[in-house]
Design an enzyme around this catalytic site. Sequence first.
Site, PDB file in Angstrom:
ATOM      1  N   HIS A  59       0.846   6.117  -6.452  1.00  0.00           N
ATOM      2  CA  HIS A  59       2.294   6.253  -6.417  1.00  0.00           C
ATOM      3  C   HIS A  59       2.804   6.640  -7.801  1.00  0.00           C
ATOM      4  O   HIS A  59       2.377   6.075  -8.813  1.00  0.00           O
ATOM      5  CB  HIS A  59       2.889   4.908  -5.995  1.00  0.00           C
ATOM      6  CG  HIS A  59       4.342   4.949  -5.667  1.00  0.00           C
ATOM      7  ND1 HIS A  59       4.841   5.612  -4.571  1.00  0.00           N
ATOM      8  CD2 HIS A  59       5.406   4.356  -6.268  1.00  0.00           C
ATOM      9  CE1 HIS A  59       6.149   5.440  -4.516  1.00  0.00           C
ATOM     10  NE2 HIS A  59       6.516   4.692  -5.539  1.00  0.00           N
ATOM     11  N   GLU A  61      -1.312   6.342  -2.673  1.00  0.00           N
ATOM     12  CA  GLU A  61      -0.078   5.690  -3.120  1.00  0.00           C
ATOM     13  C   GLU A  61      -0.282   4.211  -3.425  1.00  0.00           C
ATOM     14  O   GLU A  61       0.148   3.697  -4.457  1.00  0.00           O
ATOM     15  CB  GLU A  61       1.002   5.820  -2.030  1.00  0.00           C
ATOM     16  CG  GLU A  61       1.402   7.222  -1.672  1.00  0.00           C
ATOM     17  CD  GLU A  61       2.581   7.741  -2.460  1.00  0.00           C
ATOM     18  OE1 GLU A  61       3.011   7.073  -3.421  1.00  0.00           O
ATOM     19  OE2 GLU A  61       3.085   8.823  -2.104  1.00  0.00           O
ATOM     20  N   SER A 101      10.009   7.827  -4.742  1.00  0.00           N
ATOM     21  CA  SER A 101       9.990   6.417  -4.363  1.00  0.00           C
ATOM     22  C   SER A 101      11.374   6.014  -3.859  1.00  0.00           C
ATOM     23  O   SER A 101      11.859   6.592  -2.889  1.00  0.00           O
ATOM     24  CB  SER A 101       9.521   5.565  -5.548  1.00  0.00           C
ATOM     25  OG  SER A 101       9.240   4.246  -5.154  1.00  0.00           O
TER      26      SER A 101
END
Length: 499
Positions: free
Chosen positions: A413, A319, A188
């Site tokens: 995610h 995600e 991320s």
Amino acid sequence: MTEVSTEQGVLRGSATDHGTKFLGIPYAAPPVGALRFRPPAPPTGWDGVRDAAEFGPIAPQNPSMMDAITGAQPEAQGEDCLYLNVWTPDVAGSAPVMVWIHGGGFQIGSGSSPIYNGEAFARDGVVLVSLNYRLGELGFMELGAIDPGYAGSGNNGLRDQIAALEWVRDNIATFGGDPANVTVFGESAGSMSVSLLLASDAVSGLFHRAICESGGVNAASDPDAAHTLAAQYLAGSGVDDVAGLVALSVEELLGVQSKVLMERFEDVEATIEAGGDPLTFLPFRPVTDGDLVPHDPLATIANGSATGIDVLVGYNAEEWNLFALMDASAIDDAALERRLELVSGNGAPLASAYRTVNPDASAKDLLNFAFTDLLFRRPAAQVLAAQEGHGATFAYRFSWQSPSMGGMLGAAHAMELPFVFDLAHAPGIDVLVGPDAPQVLSNAVHGAWVAFAKSGTATLPDGPEWSEWRSDAPNTMDLNELCRPIFDVHDVVDAAWEG
């Protein structure tokens, strides 16, 4: 107890099942007082032996949604936060080194989170380093337009990461690590950071391989947007200049940050329209200032800024499922087209393309697919294409779907993280992955990351063969209980994005 000598002084570590850990090591001076909003300064030394048995404070931050989901206990935080941690199999060795940069949208997170425990890496012959860096306004607010003396402050968080890498270069050998074999990896915001570091000439020689998990150079903010954010922040702070910001308490700064974020979430579509990008919800981000970060990072990478660096780059198949939990808006076909129009100027054709590929999906699912592509899949491919020919390029897609929360998370995610660190069965992680996460997937993902750090080649412990990604042959490893190579091609929707 094992002791090692660093350039700053002697550290005493603690024994683990697979070596020794050294926690809470200062890699820069505390960025407090007059050093607030300034680049990191060198660490000071100490006399005698420093006990490295406890983590240092984490960067100041507001409460995290992820902590609320997982039930994680809050960590002690403070402005004096520039610490790193080392797990080593043998201080007398010369093992590959992996440096972890945590995610959290440049606003939350730490290197000491239990989900980043480095024990499995030490078990498998790697020295693992994790680190804190400044977050939010303290690490990523560009104040140069308010006071030229603070130009570049919008990238101080990146500078912290570079300072940690410099510390690794200068000290890791005494922990049994090889400074000539360093892999930097992150997820991320950490992956976005790694991608941008590939474009910066400030990191020359500091690392030799890179793993980017769910984040590309698209995270960077342009200078105009960064200056607008700083002006908005200053207006909400009740002070008139940077000196006033320096005088505020950390709690007061975090209060202003909360107000800035709340304003952006009051009207989701207005915020997307203003920024032209869902990343507008992350106001504090690195800045393409033309100094530390070039104005066009992708072009810089394509021109060879990271020549000789091997990369492993990828994304998770769903995600946006994680972020969709924060948006209670009803999404019908009209809302789908409207939001895609805001981020592309091509809303109807894009919606039609996603509907063609996924005829039975709901409008909300189609939006999740589109935002996954916009923010993660396509940026990953861009980094791979830019680095192609300058180093080995390997790609992955993580597609295992978690049953947690009634299946709402799926391959969301951050879902790969427990498998990267081989912690899918650690206490509390079942909130994310469910009670029966497949150990075979941990063996594959963790094993592949370790193999890449050791050799620069992505290799699965039990196969199949993992071929390099190329623009004309986008070889990608699909990571699931049964890993399989795929051609990661999305011609229909990509044509709509590019139309």
